[in-house]
Design a protein around this motif. Structure first.
Motif, short mmCIF file in Angstrom:
data_model
loop_
_atom_site.label_atom_id
_atom_site.label_comp_id
_atom_site.label_asym_id
_atom_site.label_seq_id
_atom_site.Cartn_x
_atom_site.Cartn_y
_atom_site.Cartn_z
N ALA A 48 -29.08 42.12 33.87
CA ALA A 48 -28.38 41.55 32.71
C ALA A 48 -29.14 41.77 31.41
CB ALA A 48 -28.12 40.07 32.93
N VAL A 49 -30.45 41.89 31.48
CA VAL A 49 -31.26 42.17 30.29
C VAL A 49 -30.78 43.45 29.60
CG1 VAL A 49 -33.60 42.79 29.54
CG2 VAL A 49 -33.26 40.97 31.23
N ALA A 88 -24.13 48.63 33.16
CA ALA A 88 -24.74 47.36 33.57
C ALA A 88 -23.66 46.30 33.73
CB ALA A 88 -25.81 46.92 32.57
N ALA A 89 -22.72 46.26 32.79
CA ALA A 89 -21.63 45.29 32.87
C ALA A 89 -20.79 45.54 34.13
CB ALA A 89 -20.75 45.37 31.63
N GLY A 97 -22.84 36.32 38.67
CA GLY A 97 -22.24 35.01 38.89
C GLY A 97 -22.00 34.33 37.56
N PRO A 98 -21.89 33.01 37.56
CA PRO A 98 -21.58 32.26 36.34
C PRO A 98 -22.57 32.49 35.18
CG PRO A 98 -21.34 30.85 38.25
CD PRO A 98 -21.92 32.14 38.74
N VAL A 99 -23.83 32.63 35.49
CA VAL A 99 -24.82 32.88 34.43
C VAL A 99 -24.52 34.20 33.73
CG1 VAL A 99 -27.26 33.36 33.99
CG2 VAL A 99 -26.62 31.52 35.55
N GLU A 100 -24.18 35.20 34.51
CA GLU A 100 -23.90 36.51 33.93
C GLU A 100 -22.59 36.52 33.16
OE1 GLU A 100 -27.11 36.67 36.38
OE2 GLU A 100 -25.13 36.25 37.21
N ILE A 101 -21.64 35.67 33.52
CA ILE A 101 -20.38 35.60 32.76
C ILE A 101 -20.68 35.26 31.30
CG2 ILE A 101 -18.29 34.25 32.37
CD1 ILE A 101 -17.88 34.18 35.37
N LEU A 137 -21.99 38.33 29.66
CA LEU A 137 -20.95 39.34 29.51
C LEU A 137 -19.98 38.98 28.39
CD1 LEU A 137 -20.34 39.96 33.29
CD2 LEU A 137 -21.04 41.72 31.65
N GLN A 138 -19.73 37.69 28.19
CA GLN A 138 -18.82 37.27 27.13
C GLN A 138 -19.34 37.65 25.75
OE1 GLN A 138 -18.49 33.14 28.28
NE2 GLN A 138 -16.47 33.49 29.17
N LEU A 139 -20.64 37.77 25.62
CA LEU A 139 -21.23 38.19 24.35
C LEU A 139 -20.84 39.62 23.98
CD1 LEU A 139 -24.80 36.66 24.72
CD2 LEU A 139 -22.86 35.75 23.40
N LEU A 140 -20.42 40.40 24.98
CA LEU A 140 -20.03 41.79 24.73
C LEU A 140 -18.58 41.92 24.26
CD1 LEU A 140 -21.78 43.61 27.71
CD2 LEU A 140 -22.57 43.37 25.36
#
Length: 93
Positions: free
Chosen positions: A33-34, A47-48, A56-60, A63-66
């Motif tokens: 995710a980095v 990466a996305a 999981g939820p942390v990565e959501i 990802l929303q920042l993109l």
């Protein structure tokens, strides 16, 4: 993991690297995710996409920042990844 992620801009290597990350599974998600902040559009998009399979939820949240990324490819990859994560969560036992 960083060396692998840095090679995600290679059309030739990206599929092999993605398969390796999928084998590693969720344990690799945080380190991958980095690279959502990488200057390379290809690395961010790949990466996305991979995080859609292992995140999981942390990565959501990351990802929303993109959603406002300058690259349409990255925006689409992030949206698909979020959808995949949510779909997996919905069918998980």
């Amino acid at each position: 993991i960083a060396r692998l992620a840095n090679s995600l801009d290679s059309d030739k290597l990206a599929p092999q690297i993605a398969a390796y990350f999928l084998e590693l599974g969720p344990a690799a998600a945080g380190q991958l995710a980095v690279h959502l902040k990488d200057p390379s559009d290809s690395i961010r998009a790949n990466a996305a996409t991979i995080l859609g399979g292992i995140g999981g939820p942390v990565e959501i949240a990351q990802l929303q920042l993109l959603a406002e990324d300058r690259s349409p490819e990255v925006r689409r990859a992030a949206q698909r990844a979020i959808e995949r994560i949510l779909m997996r969560a919905a069918v998980a036992p």
